[in-house]
Design a protein around this motif. Structure first.
Motif, mmCIF file in Angstrom:
data_model
loop_
_atom_site.group_PDB
_atom_site.id
_atom_site.type_symbol
_atom_site.label_atom_id
_atom_site.label_comp_id
_atom_site.label_asym_id
_atom_site.label_seq_id
_atom_site.Cartn_x
_atom_site.Cartn_y
_atom_site.Cartn_z
ATOM 1 N N UNK A 146 0.808 -1.231 0.000
ATOM 2 C CA UNK A 146 0.000 0.000 0.000
ATOM 3 C C UNK A 146 0.840 1.280 0.000
ATOM 4 N N UNK A 147 1.946 1.227 -0.721
ATOM 5 C CA UNK A 147 2.888 2.352 -0.720
ATOM 6 C C UNK A 147 2.219 3.664 -1.143
ATOM 7 N N UNK A 148 1.523 3.643 -2.269
ATOM 8 C CA UNK A 148 0.840 4.857 -2.726
ATOM 9 C C UNK A 148 -0.683 4.731 -2.633
ATOM 10 N N UNK A 149 -1.122 3.961 -1.660
ATOM 11 C CA UNK A 149 -2.561 3.851 -1.403
ATOM 12 C C UNK A 149 -2.918 4.994 -0.441
ATOM 13 N N UNK A 150 -3.368 6.105 -1.014
ATOM 14 C CA UNK A 150 -3.557 7.314 -0.198
ATOM 15 C C UNK A 150 -4.574 7.116 0.936
ATOM 16 N N UNK A 151 -5.732 6.453 0.678
ATOM 17 C CA UNK A 151 -6.651 6.232 1.810
ATOM 18 C C UNK A 151 -5.990 5.446 2.939
ATOM 19 N N UNK A 152 -5.125 4.497 2.586
ATOM 20 C CA UNK A 152 -4.454 3.738 3.641
ATOM 21 C C UNK A 152 -3.434 4.609 4.385
ATOM 22 N N UNK A 153 -2.814 5.554 3.666
ATOM 23 C CA UNK A 153 -1.916 6.508 4.338
ATOM 24 C C UNK A 153 -2.700 7.353 5.340
ATOM 25 N N UNK A 154 -3.952 7.697 4.981
ATOM 26 C CA UNK A 154 -4.808 8.441 5.916
ATOM 27 C C UNK A 154 -5.151 7.588 7.134
ATOM 28 N N UNK A 202 4.536 -1.309 -14.424
ATOM 29 C CA UNK A 202 5.719 -1.417 -13.560
ATOM 30 C C UNK A 202 6.109 0.012 -13.250
ATOM 31 N N UNK A 203 5.971 0.406 -12.008
ATOM 32 C CA UNK A 203 6.286 1.798 -11.668
ATOM 33 C C UNK A 203 7.467 1.850 -10.704
ATOM 34 N N UNK A 204 8.112 2.990 -10.700
ATOM 35 C CA UNK A 204 9.294 3.194 -9.873
ATOM 36 C C UNK A 204 8.897 3.603 -8.452
ATOM 37 N N UNK A 205 7.905 4.455 -8.390
ATOM 38 C CA UNK A 205 7.288 4.886 -7.125
ATOM 39 C C UNK A 205 8.095 5.853 -6.273
ATOM 40 N N UNK A 206 9.234 6.262 -6.735
ATOM 41 C CA UNK A 206 10.032 7.235 -5.962
ATOM 42 C C UNK A 206 10.820 8.072 -6.970
ATOM 43 N N UNK A 227 15.895 1.449 -7.011
ATOM 44 C CA UNK A 227 14.796 0.610 -7.493
ATOM 45 C C UNK A 227 14.087 -0.176 -6.385
ATOM 46 N N UNK A 228 14.312 0.219 -5.133
ATOM 47 C CA UNK A 228 13.712 -0.530 -4.022
ATOM 48 C C UNK A 228 12.191 -0.554 -4.066
ATOM 49 N N UNK A 229 11.624 0.509 -4.595
ATOM 50 C CA UNK A 229 10.160 0.596 -4.579
ATOM 51 C C UNK A 229 9.543 0.270 -5.933
ATOM 52 N N UNK A 230 10.307 -0.367 -6.815
ATOM 53 C CA UNK A 230 9.706 -0.799 -8.090
ATOM 54 C C UNK A 230 8.636 -1.838 -7.766
ATOM 55 N N UNK A 231 7.431 -1.560 -8.223
ATOM 56 C CA UNK A 231 6.282 -2.428 -7.911
ATOM 57 C C UNK A 231 5.232 -2.213 -8.991
ATOM 58 N N UNK A 299 -0.036 13.202 -0.245
ATOM 59 C CA UNK A 299 0.314 11.951 0.452
ATOM 60 C C UNK A 299 1.690 12.050 1.119
ATOM 61 N N UNK A 300 2.625 12.655 0.411
ATOM 62 C CA UNK A 300 3.967 12.768 0.956
ATOM 63 C C UNK A 300 3.955 13.682 2.185
ATOM 64 N N UNK A 301 3.218 14.783 2.104
ATOM 65 C CA UNK A 301 3.088 15.670 3.261
ATOM 66 C C UNK A 301 2.468 14.927 4.444
ATOM 67 N N UNK A 302 1.468 14.130 4.137
ATOM 68 C CA UNK A 302 0.794 13.345 5.180
ATOM 69 C C UNK A 302 1.756 12.343 5.820
ATOM 70 N N UNK A 303 2.611 11.747 5.002
ATOM 71 C CA UNK A 303 3.596 10.789 5.536
ATOM 72 C C UNK A 303 4.600 11.494 6.442
ATOM 73 N N UNK A 304 5.049 12.686 6.027
ATOM 74 C CA UNK A 304 5.994 13.437 6.871
ATOM 75 C C UNK A 304 5.322 13.821 8.197
ATOM 76 N N UNK A 305 4.057 14.262 8.099
ATOM 77 C CA UNK A 305 3.343 14.681 9.309
ATOM 78 C C UNK A 305 3.107 13.480 10.231
ATOM 79 N N UNK A 306 2.748 12.349 9.646
ATOM 80 C CA UNK A 306 2.542 11.123 10.435
ATOM 81 C C UNK A 306 3.839 10.755 11.155
ATOM 82 N N UNK A 307 4.944 10.835 10.428
ATOM 83 C CA UNK A 307 6.231 10.467 11.023
ATOM 84 C C UNK A 307 6.608 11.442 12.142
#
Ligand code: ADP
Ligand code: GN1
Ligand code: MG
Length: 353
Positions: A146-154, A202-206, A227-231, A299-307
């Protein structure tokens, strides 16, 4: 680290080793040998990546696939095997190490120094996606679920907020409200993924600028790294994350928020390079690219705020409020994208014609 250098099949004996690069996740070293060769050693972050076996299988499969298709030897990352032939060596503390050939005569930029740099990064990521369009995406492991699953990030954000382990929530009400106000609309891409309207790629994701190598002389795109997040994922994720990072007017951790916004000219430059080099996108995929930019930034802002709320356990920080500063820049960028929304959409519609 001293030990790791003796466990890989290097050309020559290691003569020096130093910390290298400025990634947030792995610990990277540059190693030189007496044969004049250079290598990148990385200790893989096992907290971030619990399935290192799956991660390395992904990287070996994708780099092998690309290396067979590109003529330029620097056109793909190349893994160096450990003495026993495996792609990783595990040290006494249970940490996994891997090695890549150093990509010589190259540049890796934190910010574009000129618009052409961003254009070239768009070409690198567009080509990467195009070259992998016939790679079987469903054979890849989901290295971070669920790396870029925004609802799951929420969902994770709400857990951090409820726990408020360090009592930091009261001091960041404005940022919390910003995120909550946008929650209802933040699931749009995930919904299109789940109902099958958008193809899985096949996406890079970062897709930050600092995950692309440019040729030092010509400044043309050489290859994509990290390429760690290639998925399997959506084209809009990759396009979006590039815009978030590369078309912003300030660094991700700028303290002066007035400096942060979307540079429409850089946005146009990236879109041109990406659409030119990635021809396989469907009409709906193209239409969702601006949404990708907005949602990846949110999503990235949300991840920083969560962290930040959880006590800075995920992203490496160099100062106490580093993650909060990062969250703030991302939200400021989202707000600017909201202002420029019609223009962002119109530009993609025009470029895609
Ligand atoms: P992280 O996941 O921590 O961002 P990266 O794989 O992106 O780790 O590596 C960190 C930095 O190391 C890159 O931004 C780049 O400057 C440098 N780097 C990584 N791999 C190579 C390579 N094969 N050749 C040259 N430089 C590299
Ligand atoms: C991390 O590894 P690095 O620094 O390229 C993160 C990305 C974030 C980025 C923010 C595996 O990327 O998702 O967008 O920081 N990578 C991981 O700068 O979480
Ligand atoms: Mg990186």
């Amino acid at each position: 680290m001293e030990e790791a250098v003796f466990h890989f099949l290097l050309d020559g004996k290691p003569v020096s080793c130093r910390r290298y690069g400025c990634g947030h996740i792995n610990r990277t070293y540059l190693v030189k040998t007496d044969a004049g060769r250079r290598y990148i050693f990385q200790r893989i972050n096992s907290l971030v990546f619990p399935d290192i076996k799956g991660l390395m299988e992904n990287i070996a499969a994708v780099t092998g696939f690309l290396a067979a298709r590109v003529e330029e030897p620097r056109g793909s990352l190349r893994l160096v095997p450990a003495l026993d032939g495996a792609w990783v060596w595990v040290d006494g503390e249970g940490e996994s190490w891997r090695v890549y050939d150093f990509i010589e005569d190259s540049l890796c930029l934190q910010q574009p120094e000129r618009p052409e740099d961003l254009y070239e990064s768009a070409v690198a990521f567009g080509c990467f996606q195009n070259q992998l369009s016939d790679f079987p995406a469903d054979t890849l492991h989901e290295t971070i679920k669920d790396f870029h699953n925004t609802p799951d990030r929420y969902r994770k954000f709400h857990l951090a907020l409820e726990a408020d382990a360090l009592g930091r929530a009261a001091g960041v009400r404005e940022e919390i409200d910003f995120a909550l106000k946008r929650e209802a609309a933040a699931g749009a891409l995930q919904a299109l993924r789940e109902d099958g309207s958008l193809p899985l790629r096949v996406t890079h994701n970062d897709t930050k600028l600092n995950n692309v190598m440019l040729d030092a002389k010509t400044r043309k795109a050489l290859c994509v790294i990290d390429l760690d997040t290639v998925m399997p994922g959506l084209a809009a994720y990759d396009f979006g994350d590039s815009i978030r990072f590369g078309a912003a007017t300030a660094a991700e951790d700028e303290k002066n928020l007035d400096k942060m916004g979307l540079d429409m000219s850089l946005y146009e430059t990236y879109a041109r390079g990406y659409l030119h080099s990635c021809r396989s996108l469907t009409a709906l995929e193209k239409e969702t690219l601006p949404l990708g930019a907005k949602l990846m930034t949110l999503e990235c802002g949300l991840r920083f705020l969560t962290d930040y709320l959880e006590g800075d356990r995920y992203f490496a920080i160099a100062r106490p409020e580093h993650n909060l500063d990062r969250a703030r820049t991302q939200f400021r960028l989202v707000a600017d994208m909201e202002k420029k929304w019609d223009g962002m959409r119109a530009l993609i519609a025009r470029s895609a014609e």
